[in-house]
Motif scaffolding. Structure first.
Motif, mmCIF file in Angstrom:
data_model
loop_
_atom_site.group_PDB
_atom_site.id
_atom_site.type_symbol
_atom_site.label_atom_id
_atom_site.label_comp_id
_atom_site.label_asym_id
_atom_site.label_seq_id
_atom_site.Cartn_x
_atom_site.Cartn_y
_atom_site.Cartn_z
ATOM 1 N N GLN A 460 0.541 -1.230 0.386
ATOM 2 C CA GLN A 460 -0.249 -0.122 -0.157
ATOM 3 C C GLN A 460 0.651 1.335 0.157
ATOM 4 O OE1 GLN A 460 -2.324 0.450 2.970
ATOM 5 N NE2 GLN A 460 -3.260 2.175 3.177
ATOM 6 N N TYR A 461 2.020 1.206 1.106
ATOM 7 C CA TYR A 461 2.350 2.080 0.971
ATOM 8 C C TYR A 461 3.223 2.577 -0.354
ATOM 9 C CZ TYR A 461 4.025 4.153 5.424
ATOM 10 O OH TYR A 461 3.689 5.234 6.456
ATOM 11 N N ILE A 462 3.642 1.864 -1.366
ATOM 12 C CA ILE A 462 4.110 1.721 -2.172
ATOM 13 C C ILE A 462 3.395 2.206 -3.481
ATOM 14 C CG2 ILE A 462 5.290 0.380 -4.815
ATOM 15 C CD1 ILE A 462 6.161 -1.810 -2.828
ATOM 16 N N SER A 463 2.098 1.711 -3.556
ATOM 17 C CA SER A 463 0.912 2.810 -4.512
ATOM 18 C C SER A 463 0.394 3.943 -4.172
ATOM 19 C CB SER A 463 -0.519 1.772 -4.059
ATOM 20 O OG SER A 463 -0.460 0.531 -4.418
ATOM 21 N N ILE A 464 0.866 4.458 -2.370
ATOM 22 C CA ILE A 464 0.318 5.619 -1.835
ATOM 23 C C ILE A 464 1.212 6.465 -2.775
ATOM 24 C CG2 ILE A 464 0.105 6.905 -0.085
ATOM 25 C CD1 ILE A 464 -1.044 5.265 1.235
ATOM 26 N N ILE A 465 2.707 5.733 -2.733
ATOM 27 C CA ILE A 465 3.712 6.963 -3.181
ATOM 28 C C ILE A 465 3.526 7.318 -4.741
ATOM 29 C CG2 ILE A 465 6.200 7.056 -4.413
ATOM 30 C CD1 ILE A 465 6.484 5.498 -1.071
ATOM 31 N N ALA A 483 11.935 2.069 -0.377
ATOM 32 C CA ALA A 483 12.381 1.915 0.788
ATOM 33 C C ALA A 483 12.323 2.430 2.170
ATOM 34 C CB ALA A 483 13.526 0.765 0.708
ATOM 35 N N ALA A 484 13.514 4.030 1.460
ATOM 36 C CA ALA A 484 13.342 4.683 2.806
ATOM 37 C C ALA A 484 12.750 5.701 3.505
ATOM 38 C CB ALA A 484 14.611 5.729 2.342
ATOM 39 N N ILE A 485 10.959 5.673 2.307
ATOM 40 C CA ILE A 485 10.397 6.189 2.951
ATOM 41 C C ILE A 485 9.116 5.489 3.765
ATOM 42 C CG2 ILE A 485 7.562 6.881 1.953
ATOM 43 C CD1 ILE A 485 9.087 7.683 -0.421
ATOM 44 N N ILE A 486 9.077 3.706 3.667
ATOM 45 C CA ILE A 486 8.231 2.980 4.315
ATOM 46 C C ILE A 486 9.171 2.711 5.479
ATOM 47 C CG2 ILE A 486 8.412 0.268 4.634
ATOM 48 C CD1 ILE A 486 7.766 0.534 1.853
ATOM 49 N N PHE A 503 -0.555 9.265 6.336
ATOM 50 C CA PHE A 503 -0.083 9.151 5.431
ATOM 51 C C PHE A 503 0.123 10.756 4.986
ATOM 52 C CE2 PHE A 503 -2.703 5.276 5.623
ATOM 53 C CZ PHE A 503 -1.862 4.880 5.275
ATOM 54 N N GLY A 504 -0.207 12.091 5.692
ATOM 55 C CA GLY A 504 -0.178 13.221 5.635
ATOM 56 C C GLY A 504 1.698 13.243 5.637
ATOM 57 N N ARG A 505 2.227 12.804 6.596
ATOM 58 C CA ARG A 505 3.444 13.632 7.128
ATOM 59 C C ARG A 505 4.378 12.096 6.367
ATOM 60 N NH1 ARG A 505 5.088 12.766 13.604
ATOM 61 N NH2 ARG A 505 6.817 13.208 12.217
ATOM 62 N N ILE A 506 3.932 11.132 5.916
ATOM 63 C CA ILE A 506 4.517 10.774 4.469
ATOM 64 C C ILE A 506 4.480 11.658 2.840
ATOM 65 C CG2 ILE A 506 4.978 8.741 3.026
ATOM 66 C CD1 ILE A 506 5.882 7.988 5.609
#
Length: 808
Positions: A460-465, A483-486, A503-506
């Motif tokens: 999901q993180y990958i898809s959000i990015i 990977a660094a963002i996750i 996810f706002g901070r991400i």
């Protein structure tokens, strides 16, 4: 309680979680299709889905969670995916109420028909203004009106003929004269067959042109003829009145017929009671106020019009409204007056405007709880509307309108589902203070601040990015940058096997990393861009941390990282700067002597201790009784303090360090100043988890690094926090080289041994091994009790002073 003989040092490879690159089987996010799905909030998803699909009353939704956790995205996605069919969607209009002008009439029409309805009403008004008089002037109507008037004149002539004949015989005649704006009939004498006014007739008598006999004859007969004339005049007025009514009836009948042709067509198109009433009132108003004689006194289009408040498409779509400024006007709508250069002139149905509640009628209204609660009167208006099911639009401010009458439009029955977003504190406040809240918002959708760190949520993180990159047209991210963002998501939450759901901070880190990539003229965002963005974000809010570090460096704040001191330990604390947290060491000291004051919390005595810190401090007495198991009362006076602390202190994360410090002061066993400790404690000596573990470790590491790493410096943390570690890379590297260490402990015994280098000892038959730290503590406790018994008077004065200090 037994000690753990195994090493407590956390291996370097367990100090920071690494995102497995095997799961990132792509070169860049260009290969990843963007996804709008929200995972990891299954309970919230189910609650929201129920609230959206259920049509039962009171099933409004409170979405509880911090902003930035994907609340609004999930709401939008659910509404898009569900696409609820709305079969009761109406266009809402207001028109003039001819029977009660101060209460404009509501007309609710099928969706998509309001504009056509307004056009037909305006066509009605145009016909009244431009064609009605012309239609009433048609030849056949003129002929009928002339016939009525001719018949009336004939009847009048028949009434007048006998009187006129008798007057002629008597030398008199009926004459009509102008009296102001009216014609008046009177009797004049005839002279040479010509009517002469009475004044002129009397003059002719004086001049001898008319005999006295003729005048006397006129004066004698005039009263009788006058009576007959008045009687005939009444009959003539009756004839004229009847003829006038016939003409008016003819005009009304013809006007009503002409207007009904248009009105009936509108009624057939819109078979609604309110439309029929409005059409009938318009026709009556035309009959009563507009005649075929000259131009009308007012413009017909002023009242023969429609004010459309809300118009929908004639489809199965459902209104979804997000109100960002939910004040009274924006929420309920308002009534505004017409203006001229002299100010407000009048107020009518045309000044009524819809608010977001009406625009969301038949659908969903999304609100932020903190926004609506800060707008005066808005929350009460919302709950009243939801409770009654009726929306009332009123002017928001009526005092400044002066003498202008205020309208009160007919209320609108609405069906709207409110989705209210807010945090937990607001939820509990509303539930406690507003008796209607629990009945109106029966569905609670809880959004957690973190999600499970599993393969699904990593994807999901990958898809959000990928989605943010696509939506905002940012440069693509390499797999290493992803990977660094996750990993940063894991660092934010700092909990075992968790990722942050904020996810706002991400997204902020993604945007800044993309900015740095563009500044470096690179095509793809690399890992170093993400690392730099994280570092820059922290540096921008690091002023309190920099100030502390500067005071440590110049000796203003005393922190030792080498040597040994009795009754002094490096505790660890945190400060917050917005969403960023910084850790720093805090010097804790303890002193102890024989006495009866017991433990003194210096921060508590100075009213600088929070309730949680005070609770943690009070646990120390129970812990000492558990560890030492004395057969006599503990007779000592001890004080603990956070040195050079000038603000409030709260939290129990220092209670473990306070225990070590107190036992050091009791036993005269020094504590290694190269050691810092954090961890809460219970009355049985277990070291319990705390928050901010990464920041606390890094805060002490930075101080040690400034004074020079020796290889002896370390931080003691609760074993239950070991899996939460997500340390900076420079800290991990120092640990890997052996220049720094992290000890994870589960009991106070382990902490004591690491901090002092002296075995704590294991109790057997209420005794500790000779020479162990807790054995020394038992002996010292007995000595203090013995001294108190031997010299009670000598100790009493000091005890009283201690008690007075504690009470102060």
């Amino acid at each position: 309680m037994s000690k753990n003989k195994t090493s407590t040092i956390v291996p370097a490879d367990q100090l920071r979680w690494r995102c497995p690159l095997t799961q990132l089987d792509f070169e860049s996010t260009a290969e990843i299709p963007p996804s709008k799905e929200i995972h990891g909030q299954q309970a919230a998803w189910e609650a929201l889905k129920f609230g959206i699909e259920c049509s039962a009353p009171g099933q409004n939704v409170y979405v509880r969670g911090q902003s930035g956790t994907g609340r609004k995205s999930m709401i939008r996605q659910l509404l898009e995916d569900y696409q609820p069919e709305n079969v009761k969607k109406y266009d809402r209009c207001y028109v003039h109420n001819f029977s009660r002008p101060e209460r404009p009439r509501l007309i609710s029409l099928p969706a998509g028909t309001a504009c056509e309805f307004r056009d037909q009403i305006r066509e009605f008004g145009r016909y009244v203004k431009e064609e009605l008089n012309e239609a009433l002037s048609a030849d056949y109507l003129l002929a009928r009106r002339t016939a009525i008037q001719t018949s009336a004149q004939e009847d009048i002539q028949q009434l007048k003929a006998p009187l006129e004949a008798d007057l002629k015989k008597a030398g008199m005649a009926l004459v009509s004269i102008q009296a102001g704006q009216m014609m008046q009939t009177t009797i004049f004498p005839l002279v040479d067959n010509e009517p002469v006014a009475p004044e002129q007739f009397n003059q002719m008598v004086v001049q001898g042109k008319v005999s006295e006999k003729r005048k006397n004859d006129f004066d004698e007969k005039y009263p009788e003829f006058q009576k007959r004339m008045h009687a005939i005049s009444r009959d003539i007025n009756t004839i004229l009145e009847k003829a006038g009514k016939q003409v008016l009836q003819l005009n009304e009948t013809e006007s009503r017929g002409l207007l009904s042709t248009i009105g009936d067509r509108i009624k057939r198109n819109y078979p609604i009671d309110s439309v029929e009433t409005f059409i009938n009132e318009m026709i009556d108003d035309v009959i009563n106020n507009f005649t075929p004689k000259g131009p009308p006194e007012r413009e017909p289009s002023n009242l023969y019009d429609v004010n459309i408040l809300v118009e929908h498409q004639n489809d199965n779509s459902c209104p979804v409204v997000s109100e960002n400024t939910p004040n009274l006007v924006n929420l309920l709508g308002t009534v505004e007056p017409a203006w001229s250069s002299q100010g407000p002139t009048h107020i009518d149905f045309g000044g009524i405007h819809a608010g977001s509640l009406l625009r969301a009628d038949g659908g969903y209204l999304i609100l932020e709880a903190k926004d609506i609660l800060t707008e005066p009167g808005a929350w009460r208006a919302l709950t009243r509307t939801l409770r009654t099911g009726y929306l009332e639009i009123v002017p928001s401010e009526i005092g400044w309108l002066g003498s202008i009458s205020v309208l009160k439009p007919e209320p609108i029955k609405i069906n709207v589902r409110v989705i209210l977003m807010g945090d937990a504190m607001l939820y509990y406040q509303l539930d406690r203070l507003d008796p209607d809240f629990s009945d109106l918002f029966k569905v609670l959708a809880d959004f957690d601040d973190d999600i499970q760190r599993d393969d699904s949520n990593i994807n999901q993180y990958i898809s959000i990015i990928s989605r943010i990159v696509a939506d905002e047209k940012l440069p693509h991210f390499t797999s290493q940058a992803v990977a660094a963002i996750i990993e940063h998501g894991a660092r934010i939450v700092s909990r075992r096997n968790k990722l942050t759901a904020k996810f706002g901070r991400i997204a902020d880190i993604i945007r800044e990393a993309a900015f740095l990539c563009a500044k470096s003229d690179q095509v793809l965002v690399q890992r170093e861009h993400v690392d730099s963005a994280v570092k820059r974000t922290k540096q921008r809010a690091s002023l309190p941390s920099r100030n502390f570090q500067e005071m440590v460096n110049n000796g203003t704040i005393l922190i030792k990282t080498t040597g040994e001191v009795v009754g002094q330990i490096n505790g660890l604390a945190v400060i917050h700067s917005g969403p960023i947290t910084y850790g720093f060491p805090a010097r804790i000291t303890a002193t102890i002597a024989p006495g009866r004051a017991g433990l003194i919390n210096i921060e508590g005595s100075a009213n600088m201790s929070g309730s949680i810190h005070t609770k943690g401090f009070n646990i120390l007495g129970g812990l000492l009784r558990f560890l030492l198991k004395p057969i006599h009362p503990m007779s000592f006076s001890a004080s603990l303090a956070f040195e050079q602390s000038y603000g409030g202190i709260d939290g129990d994360s220092a209670s473990g360090a306070e225990t070590v410090c107190l036992l050091s002061a009791l036993t005269d066993v020094p504590i290694k100043q190269s050691i810092a400790m954090t961890g809460a404690i219970d009355q049985h000596g277990h070291i319990e988890a705390i928050g901010g573990v990464n920041e606390k470790i890094e805060g002490f590491f930075d101080v040690c690094n400034y004074f020079g790493l020796t290889g002896d410096q370390a931080v003691i943390i609760p074993e239950s926090n070991a899996a939460d570690l997500m340390l900076r890379q420079d800290v991990v590297d120092a640990c890997e080289r052996g220049d720094f260490a992290i000890h994870a402990v589960s009991t106070i015994h382990q902490a004591l041994e690491i901090a002092t280098g002296v075995p704590a000892g294991e109790m057997v038959n209420d005794l500790y091994p000779e020479g162990s730290l807790l054995d020394i503590a038992q002996q010292k406790t007995f000595e203090y009790w013995d001294q108190t018994l031997s010299h009670p008077d000598k100790l009493l004065a000091g005890t009283d002073e201690d008690n007075q200090s504690e009470q102060a």
